[in-house]
Scaffold this active site. Structure first.
Site, PDB file in Angstrom:
ATOM      1  N   ASP A  41     -12.876   5.122   1.887  1.00 38.20           N
ATOM      2  CA  ASP A  41     -11.420   5.170   1.998  1.00 38.20           C
ATOM      3  C   ASP A  41     -10.933   6.615   1.938  1.00 38.20           C
ATOM      4  O   ASP A  41     -10.907   7.229   0.876  1.00 38.20           O
ATOM      5  CB  ASP A  41     -10.798   4.340   0.861  1.00 38.20           C
ATOM      6  CG  ASP A  41      -9.280   4.294   0.930  1.00 38.20           C
ATOM      7  OD1 ASP A  41      -8.703   4.915   1.841  1.00 38.20           O
ATOM      8  OD2 ASP A  41      -8.670   3.638   0.065  1.00 38.20           O
ATOM      9  N   LYS A  70       2.871  11.226  -3.600  1.00 35.98           N
ATOM     10  CA  LYS A  70       1.789  10.506  -4.275  1.00 35.98           C
ATOM     11  C   LYS A  70       0.798  11.464  -4.929  1.00 35.98           C
ATOM     12  O   LYS A  70       0.182  11.133  -5.949  1.00 35.98           O
ATOM     13  CB  LYS A  70       1.072   9.605  -3.264  1.00 35.98           C
ATOM     14  CG  LYS A  70      -0.033   8.739  -3.841  1.00 35.98           C
ATOM     15  CD  LYS A  70      -0.581   7.790  -2.791  1.00 35.98           C
ATOM     16  CE  LYS A  70      -1.706   6.933  -3.325  1.00 35.98           C
ATOM     17  NZ  LYS A  70      -2.184   5.973  -2.301  1.00 35.98           N
ATOM     18  N   GLU A  92      -7.378   0.432  -4.126  1.00 33.95           N
ATOM     19  CA  GLU A  92      -7.296   0.309  -2.668  1.00 33.95           C
ATOM     20  C   GLU A  92      -8.598  -0.203  -2.040  1.00 33.95           C
ATOM     21  O   GLU A  92      -8.552  -1.096  -1.178  1.00 33.95           O
ATOM     22  CB  GLU A  92      -6.882   1.653  -2.064  1.00 33.95           C
ATOM     23  CG  GLU A  92      -5.428   2.006  -2.369  1.00 33.95           C
ATOM     24  CD  GLU A  92      -5.074   3.447  -2.069  1.00 33.95           C
ATOM     25  OE1 GLU A  92      -5.946   4.174  -1.543  1.00 33.95           O
ATOM     26  OE2 GLU A  92      -3.934   3.856  -2.365  1.00 33.95           O
ATOM     27  N   ASP A  94       0.878  -1.171   0.000  1.00 29.62           N
ATOM     28  CA  ASP A  94       0.000   0.000   0.000  1.00 29.62           C
ATOM     29  C   ASP A  94       0.911   1.215   0.000  1.00 29.62           C
ATOM     30  O   ASP A  94       1.437   1.621   1.034  1.00 29.62           O
ATOM     31  CB  ASP A  94      -0.898  -0.021   1.238  1.00 29.62           C
ATOM     32  CG  ASP A  94      -1.743   1.249   1.373  1.00 29.62           C
ATOM     33  OD1 ASP A  94      -1.793   2.034   0.408  1.00 29.62           O
ATOM     34  OD2 ASP A  94      -2.341   1.450   2.450  1.00 29.62           O
TER      35      ASP A  94
END
Length: 660
Positions: free
Chosen positions: A193, A72, A171, A10
């Site tokens: 999420d 990211k 994810e 992850d």
């Protein structure tokens, strides 16, 4: 038969987690500092060394311009897409508006995949240390709402890090896989999420078909510009504004002060999830006009924090509503809502989630680790497909199409289409005698093509001249299980065909990726050399200290010549600490040799002394246990007329009176 282990990663905005499937279940692997979470931070130090993870985060205050975090948010992005996010980081971001984001550190420029690759390589190395074997294959997760360019950039990062990225997994889907391991029941779930940089919501149907458990994504939506970083930023500005009002000093103009404030606000945000009020104390944060130090000391309540968050929390509603609409679902049909991502620990966010889905969200899974655990499950499926009893069907998050006459976007694949998939559609020319067409591929939901994200383009030549509308050009879109797109165009009259695999949508060519990979491997080799040098110096320093201790503790057992020889060797070794590794190793061996000779001499003397002592006769020892002496006269001579009684008893058990 199972193949080699495939790790699940992850790769998060704030922290990254890695897991592996072993012993019949997925397990998180702790890093070299013993933590299960690795900060997604890379620090570049003045001596040219690089640090990753906690060590990088710890030096950020002193080195803000050379410490890269939240990379990211820039993966697969151009500058004109992330202008606001660029203002939130202290490091220098360079390039023209239409170029991929690059970070400038000293004189070097790094792409976002290169920085992420440094985190991935660090993860790869400590996984290899834990598993005791080389790691080459990985499953890496991405936010469900990542576009093709962002997905490809993530895959590029894996390649640069020396990993064979077997699958890019959404994810929420990974979280659902982990959830399904412990909840063997059919039903529809929602995965909410919210992490450090992105928000995703997915609705999945879990069903049992014979021995196989099937996970089918019904719809997904999200916001790739909403996350914990944004919440931190709100708190930073609130505290900085208060400080500026009090002292007429803007802490945001001092990079070191700003980094201290950022870390303090992030800590305060976390604390407000479990308490209604917290304090932010930063001594010596600035200096006044009178040169006296100024301290920051303020309290933040949960109510105030929630008030600051309110505009951003409203942005959570629309993606969830759209996701329910695309899945043709009502909130009442959702059996359970799973919380994923560290930001879901914020109580107000849990309240928003409950308001949207009309039920309390489940907290049974660790929101920081559940995605990596699911990725490890997917890795296990890929490593041992014959014995896999899980199938999952994912979707493409955004519509895909081409630009047609008038600048409109003709959609070939709608969002939330199950992948892998293929679509074909026939188009024609826009003008008479047109002998070629340009195929421009876009991704997004806007009606005008240029308002969407352009993924790539190619040209089909050799079309026979004809009146407009006569030629037939067949365009096909093919998406694989990783969400990577292949587009082809064929003239049906001549069978001429051109195609493009949209692999360079991250903005980096294959050759550039290979060059970055080679550079990363070279840097890894340099890091290994530095590591060896540090270890050699540490070993030498420890040997010098041990030698000095031995001389101090055994000064009466060695000769003056031996002591002088050892002291000379110690001094020689210490003089080499800043020299080449080979010089240190040579001096290390010389000192070891001297110490070995001294030790041999000491043992020889001790042995000789022992042999001298054993030559004299020793008196015979008599052991008396549990005796009572009666009718005896005790003198300095031997004991006579003694009767020994009560000598039997439990073995190993002593009377209290026998201990004197």
């Amino acid at each position: 038969m199972a193949g080699k282990k495939i790790i699940g990663i992850d790769l998060g905005t704030t922290n990254s987690v890695v897991a592996v499937y072993e012993g019949g279940e997925p397990a998180v692997i702790a890093n070299t500092q013993g933590s299960r979470l690795t900060p997604s931070v890379v620090g570049f130090q003045n001596d040219g060394t690089r640090v990753v993870g906690r060590l990088a985060k710890n030096q950020a205050v002193q080195n803000p311009k050379n410490t890269v975090f939240s990379i990211k948010r820039f993966m697969g992005r151009r500058h004109n897409e992330v202008a606001e996010q660029e203002k939130m980081v202290p490091y220098e971001v360079v390039g023209s508006p239409d170029d991929p984001v690059k970070v400038k550190i000293n004189e070097n420029e790094y792409t976002a995949p290169e920085i992420s690759a440094m985190v991935l390589r660090f993860i790869k190395e400590y996984c290899e240390e834990y598993l005791g074997e080389a790691v080459s294959d990985a499953v890496i997760t991405v936010p469900a709402y990542f576009n093709d360019a962002q997905r490809q950039a993530t895959k590029d990062a894996g390649v640069i890090a020396g990993l064979n990225v077997r699958r890019i997994v959404n994810e929420p889907t990974a979280a659902a896989l982990s959830y399904g391991l412990t909840n063997k029941k059919d039903g529809i779930i929602a995965v909410f999420d919210l992490g450090g940089g992105t928000f995703d919501v997915s609705i999945l149907e879990i069903s049992q078909e014979g021995e196989e458990q099937v996970f089918e994504v019904r719809a997904t939506n999200g916001d790739t510009r909403l996350g914990g970083d944004d919440f931190d930023e709100l708190l930073i500005h609130h505290v900085a504004d208060e400080f500026q009002q009090q002292h007429d000093i803007d802490l945001r103009k001092d990079l070191m002060a700003l980094q201290r404030l950022k870390e303090a606000c992030e800590k305060a945000k976390c604390e407000l999830s479990s308490t209604v009020s917290t304090s932010i104390n930063l001594p010596f944060i600035s200096q006044g006009a009178d040169k006296n130090a100024i301290h920051l000391n303020t309290n933040v309540t949960r109510a105030k924090f929630e008030q600051l968050l309110d505009p951003m929390l409203r942005r959570l509603f629309e993606p969830c509503r759209q996701c329910l609409k695309d899945a043709d679902m009502k909130p009442e049909q959702i059996a359970e809502v799973i919380l994923v991502g560290g930001s879901t620990r914020i109580p107000k966010i849990q309240e928003v989630c409950e308001e949207i889905f009309r039920k309390k969200p489940s907290k049974q899974l660790n929101p920081d680790e559940v995605v990596a655990l699911g990725a490890a499950v997917q890795g296990h499926i890929l490593a041992d497909p014959q014995n896999a009893s899980i199938t999952f069907l994912d979707v493409t998050p955004l519509s895909l199409g081409i630009e047609v006459e008038g600048g409109l976007m003709a959609v070939l694949i709608d969002r939330n289409t199950t992948i892998p998939c293929q679509r074909k559609e026939a188009f024609t020319t826009a003008s008479d005698s047109q002998t070629m067409v340009d195929v421009c591929v876009y991704q997004g939901e806007r009606k005008i093509a240029k308002d969407n994200r352009k993924l790539g383009n190619f040209r089909l030549d050799g079309i026979p001249p004809a009146r407009r509308g006569i030629p037939q050009i067949e365009v096909s879109f093919d998406i694989d299980a990783n969400g990577i797109l292949d587009v082809a165009a064929k003239d049906l009259a001549t069978a001429n065909r051109q195609h493009i695999t949209v692999e360079s949508s991250s903005g980096i060519s294959k050759q550039e990726i290979q060059n970055m990979k080679d550079e990363a491997e070279k840097h890894a080799s340099d890091d290994d050399s530095r590591k060896v040098a540090i270890e050699v110096r540490n070993d030498a320093e420890q040997l010098a200290y041990r030698a000095e201790d031995m001389l101090r503790d055994n000064g009466d057992k060695i000769t003056s010549e031996q002591k002088q020889s050892a002291e000379k060797a110690i001094a020689e070794l210490r003089s080499k600490f800043d020299k080449e590794v080979s010089d240190i190793q040579a001096a290390h061996r010389d000192l070891e040799k001297v110490l070995s000779e001294i030790a041999s001499s000491m043992y020889a003397k001790a042995q000789a002394a022992h042999e001298t002592e054993t030559e004299a006769p020793e008196p015979e020892e008599v052991e008396v246990v549990d005796v009572e002496v009666v009718d005896a006269e005790v003198t300095d001579a031997e004991v006579i007329d003694a009767e020994v009684i009560d000598v039997e008893g439990d073995e190993g058990e002593a009377e209290p009176d026998s201990q004197n």
